[in-house]
Design a protein around this motif. Structure first.
Motif, PDB file in Angstrom:
ATOM      1  N   ILE A  85       0.835  -1.202   0.000  1.00  0.00           N
ATOM      2  CA  ILE A  85       0.000   0.000   0.000  1.00  0.00           C
ATOM      3  C   ILE A  85       0.870   1.252   0.000  1.00  0.00           C
ATOM      4  N   ASP A  86       1.910   1.276   0.829  1.00  0.00           N
ATOM      5  CA  ASP A  86       2.787   2.453   0.888  1.00  0.00           C
ATOM      6  C   ASP A  86       3.428   2.717  -0.472  1.00  0.00           C
ATOM      7  N   GLN A  87       3.907   1.671  -1.131  1.00  0.00           N
ATOM      8  CA  GLN A  87       4.526   1.858  -2.446  1.00  0.00           C
ATOM      9  C   GLN A  87       3.521   2.435  -3.444  1.00  0.00           C
ATOM     10  N   ALA A  88       2.298   1.903  -3.446  1.00  0.00           N
ATOM     11  CA  ALA A  88       1.287   2.379  -4.386  1.00  0.00           C
ATOM     12  C   ALA A  88       0.917   3.836  -4.127  1.00  0.00           C
ATOM     13  N   LEU A  89       0.747   4.189  -2.861  1.00  0.00           N
ATOM     14  CA  LEU A  89       0.392   5.566  -2.534  1.00  0.00           C
ATOM     15  C   LEU A  89       1.525   6.524  -2.863  1.00  0.00           C
ATOM     16  N   LEU A  90       2.758   6.071  -2.707  1.00  0.00           N
ATOM     17  CA  LEU A  90       3.899   6.912  -3.043  1.00  0.00           C
ATOM     18  C   LEU A  90       3.920   7.211  -4.543  1.00  0.00           C
ATOM     19  N   LEU A  91       3.534   6.241  -5.348  1.00  0.00           N
ATOM     20  CA  LEU A  91       3.519   6.427  -6.793  1.00  0.00           C
ATOM     21  C   LEU A  91       2.327   7.245  -7.275  1.00  0.00           C
ATOM     22  N   PHE A  92       1.142   6.978  -6.713  1.00  0.00           N
ATOM     23  CA  PHE A  92      -0.084   7.487  -7.319  1.00  0.00           C
ATOM     24  C   PHE A  92      -0.933   8.368  -6.410  1.00  0.00           C
ATOM     25  N   GLY A  93      -0.593   8.486  -5.147  1.00  0.00           N
ATOM     26  CA  GLY A  93      -1.394   9.301  -4.244  1.00  0.00           C
ATOM     27  C   GLY A  93      -2.622   8.567  -3.732  1.00  0.00           C
ATOM     28  N   GLU A  94      -3.551   9.324  -3.164  1.00  0.00           N
ATOM     29  CA  GLU A  94      -4.728   8.738  -2.533  1.00  0.00           C
ATOM     30  C   GLU A  94      -5.737   8.262  -3.576  1.00  0.00           C
ATOM     31  N   PRO A  95      -6.323   7.081  -3.377  1.00  0.00           N
ATOM     32  CA  PRO A  95      -7.320   6.575  -4.333  1.00  0.00           C
ATOM     33  C   PRO A  95      -8.693   7.194  -4.078  1.00  0.00           C
ATOM     34  N   ARG A  96      -9.605   6.918  -5.003  1.00  0.00           N
ATOM     35  CA  ARG A  96     -10.992   7.355  -4.827  1.00  0.00           C
ATOM     36  C   ARG A  96     -11.783   6.337  -4.019  1.00  0.00           C
ATOM     37  N   THR A  97     -11.554   5.030  -4.317  1.00  0.00           N
ATOM     38  CA  THR A  97     -12.282   3.974  -3.612  1.00  0.00           C
ATOM     39  C   THR A  97     -11.354   2.822  -3.256  1.00  0.00           C
ATOM     40  N   VAL A  98     -11.830   1.999  -2.311  1.00  0.00           N
ATOM     41  CA  VAL A  98     -11.112   0.800  -1.871  1.00  0.00           C
ATOM     42  C   VAL A  98     -12.087  -0.363  -1.862  1.00  0.00           C
ATOM     43  N   TRP A  99     -11.680  -1.468  -2.481  1.00  0.00           N
ATOM     44  CA  TRP A  99     -12.428  -2.723  -2.381  1.00  0.00           C
ATOM     45  C   TRP A  99     -11.442  -3.815  -2.013  1.00  0.00           C
ATOM     46  N   ALA A 100     -11.856  -4.745  -1.138  1.00  0.00           N
ATOM     47  CA  ALA A 100     -10.916  -5.778  -0.695  1.00  0.00           C
ATOM     48  C   ALA A 100     -11.626  -7.077  -0.341  1.00  0.00           C
ATOM     49  N   ASP A 101     -10.878  -8.153  -0.500  1.00  0.00           N
ATOM     50  CA  ASP A 101     -11.252  -9.477  -0.013  1.00  0.00           C
ATOM     51  C   ASP A 101     -10.089  -9.929   0.870  1.00  0.00           C
ATOM     52  N   VAL A 102     -10.356 -10.114   2.160  1.00  0.00           N
ATOM     53  CA  VAL A 102      -9.317 -10.461   3.139  1.00  0.00           C
ATOM     54  C   VAL A 102      -9.749 -11.744   3.828  1.00  0.00           C
ATOM     55  N   ARG A 103      -8.873 -12.753   3.820  1.00  0.00           N
ATOM     56  CA  ARG A 103      -9.297 -14.062   4.330  1.00  0.00           C
ATOM     57  C   ARG A 103      -8.217 -14.734   5.167  1.00  0.00           C
ATOM     58  N   ASN A 104      -8.666 -15.667   6.008  1.00  0.00           N
ATOM     59  CA  ASN A 104      -7.789 -16.622   6.678  1.00  0.00           C
ATOM     60  C   ASN A 104      -7.809 -17.883   5.822  1.00  0.00           C
ATOM     61  N   GLN A 105      -6.744 -18.136   5.093  1.00  0.00           N
ATOM     62  CA  GLN A 105      -6.732 -19.206   4.102  1.00  0.00           C
ATOM     63  C   GLN A 105      -6.243 -20.540   4.661  1.00  0.00           C
ATOM     64  N   ARG A 106      -5.216 -20.500   5.504  1.00  0.00           N
ATOM     65  CA  ARG A 106      -4.601 -21.738   5.975  1.00  0.00           C
ATOM     66  C   ARG A 106      -5.405 -22.373   7.112  1.00  0.00           C
ATOM     67  N   VAL A 107      -5.317 -23.682   7.202  1.00  0.00           N
ATOM     68  CA  VAL A 107      -5.971 -24.406   8.289  1.00  0.00           C
ATOM     69  C   VAL A 107      -5.365 -23.952   9.618  1.00  0.00           C
ATOM     70  N   GLY A 108      -6.229 -23.564  10.562  1.00  0.00           N
ATOM     71  CA  GLY A 108      -5.766 -23.138  11.876  1.00  0.00           C
ATOM     72  C   GLY A 108      -5.357 -21.684  11.963  1.00  0.00           C
ATOM     73  N   SER A 109      -5.493 -20.934  10.880  1.00  0.00           N
ATOM     74  CA  SER A 109      -5.094 -19.532  10.894  1.00  0.00           C
ATOM     75  C   SER A 109      -6.093 -18.695  11.684  1.00  0.00           C
ATOM     76  N   THR A 110      -5.588 -17.840  12.550  1.00  0.00           N
ATOM     77  CA  THR A 110      -6.437 -16.938  13.345  1.00  0.00           C
ATOM     78  C   THR A 110      -6.288 -15.494  12.911  1.00  0.00           C
ATOM     79  N   THR A 111      -5.431 -15.250  11.929  1.00  0.00           N
ATOM     80  CA  THR A 111      -5.227 -13.903  11.394  1.00  0.00           C
ATOM     81  C   THR A 111      -5.269 -13.970   9.867  1.00  0.00           C
ATOM     82  N   PRO A 112      -5.577 -12.856   9.201  1.00  0.00           N
ATOM     83  CA  PRO A 112      -5.604 -12.875   7.735  1.00  0.00           C
ATOM     84  C   PRO A 112      -4.250 -13.274   7.149  1.00  0.00           C
ATOM     85  N   ASP A 113      -4.274 -14.207   6.193  1.00  0.00           N
ATOM     86  CA  ASP A 113      -3.043 -14.627   5.530  1.00  0.00           C
ATOM     87  C   ASP A 113      -3.177 -14.597   4.011  1.00  0.00           C
TER      88      ASP A 113
END
Length: 350
Positions: free
Chosen positions: A184-212
């Motif tokens: 995110i920092d690299q993208a903002l450094l190149l292009f500045g602030e976006p207009r919108t944000v869309w995301a899919d954030v998941r716990n993929q691995r078996v036993g994961s308790t945090t997004p991976d």
């Protein structure tokens, strides 16, 4: 601070970030003097840094008039509290990324530093990755034209969930705060602030308790799409950067070499420091009057040491911070929006 005086520094934390990145990079700048490390790993500090005093509590830095700069490299959920205490004690502060977990915390620290006339910055070291420096140069020179599609990845193959806070702590753990902060920092450094944000954030691995695993899309007013991906079960990663513009494309694979160099004991200035192997040099394809021209372009040298040189110059001479608190806060704002977007399934305004 008088010219020629060393900036007396204390480090909170001696895990991966503190021992591999911060301590060596601090010591690579002659005008910075690392005096104390807060850690339970006293033997490791004594063996690796025999001239540095290991101490048990952060207050031993806050209460020490002989410490000018405090560097916070503790678990993410502690960044806000420890940075605030350091600023209240009159210390300049560097915080390991991510700056904080919430935007309101980041703004509070920013205002506190401003009110007390203290330096505050965040360690977004991957601004000085070899590949990113090279990509930024070609975008800045207009070689790609107007960039309409920017895709960056930070993939790993770690199918087993490790017993460490980055993979277990539900408050601030996970790859969105960890690796996502870099992308995110690299993208903002190149292009500045976006207009919108869309995301899919998941716990993929078996036993994961945090997004991976995450997939982020930032949309800009001109229609540009910035796509940021990370997975923890990727055996064969795709391109690190895939960037397309109206005049050219930039494709690069492979990760920056500096982290592995630091782990092997190399330091800035050593032979090979910051250099990329030829197989990781990017392909630049351009459109011209004679048709398409594709070439492999040599990567610029990575230079993580630039961050702490900038810290020195900012404290001594009042120059701009190498990463400003406002810039680091923008990263947290995108992360907050991404988490909310993933929960609701909505495209959200930045």
């Amino acid at each position: 601070m008088m010219q020629g005086e060393k900036i007396r520094t204390g480090l909170i934390g001696y895990g991966l970030s503190g021992s591999v990145f911060h301590a060596p990079l601090i010591r690579a700048v002659p005008d910075l003097e690392l005096l104390k490390v807060v850690t339970g790993r006293r033997r490791q500090v004594t063996e690796e840094l025999p001239d540095v005093l290991p101490v048990e509590k952060a207050e031993e830095l806050f209460d020490d008039p002989g410490i000018d700069l405090v560097v916070v490299t503790t678990p993410n959920r502690l960044h806000y509290v420890q940075a605030k205490k350091a600023l209240e004690a009159g210390k300049h502060v560097v915080v390991e990324k991510p700056f904080t977990l919430r935007v309101d915390e980041a703004w509070e620290l920013t205002r506190l530093a401003e009110a007390k006339g203290l330096f505050l910055s965040v360690f977004h070291n991957r601004r000085w990755d070899s590949g990113f420096l090279t990509l930024r140069r070609y975008i800045g020179e207009g070689r790609l034209g107007e960039v309409h599609t920017y895709r960056a990845r930070f993939d790993r193959f770690r199918p087993e969930v490790r017993n460490r806070w980055k993979e277990r702590d539900p408050e601030g753990g996970g790859t969105l705060y960890d690796l996502g902060s870099h992308l995110i920092d690299q993208a903002l450094l190149l292009f500045g602030e976006p207009r919108t944000v869309w995301a899919d954030v998941r716990n993929q691995r078996v036993g994961s308790t945090t997004p991976d695993w995450f997939h982020l899309v930032l949309q800009y007013e001109n229609g540009r799409r910035v796509i940021l991906d990370s997975g923890s079960m990727v055996l064969e990663p795709g391109p690190t950067w895939e960037v397309h513009g109206t005049r050219g494309s930039y494709i690069q694979t492979g990760m920056d070499s500096q982290e592995e160099s630091l782990k092997r004991g190399l330091r800035p200035g050593d032979p090979g420091w910051g250099e990329e192997p030829a197989e990781h040099h990017a392909f630049l394809t351009e459109s011209g009057e004679e048709g398409l021209r594709k070439e492999r372009v040599r990567s610029l040298k990575g230079r993580y040491e630039t961050f702490y040189r900038g810290v020195r110059d900012a404290i001594r001479e009042g120059r701009p911070a190498p990463v400003t608190p406002v810039e680091a806060t923008r990263v947290i704002r995108v992360i907050e929006r991404a988490i909310q977007s993933s929960r609701t399934g909505q495209v959200l305004p930045y």
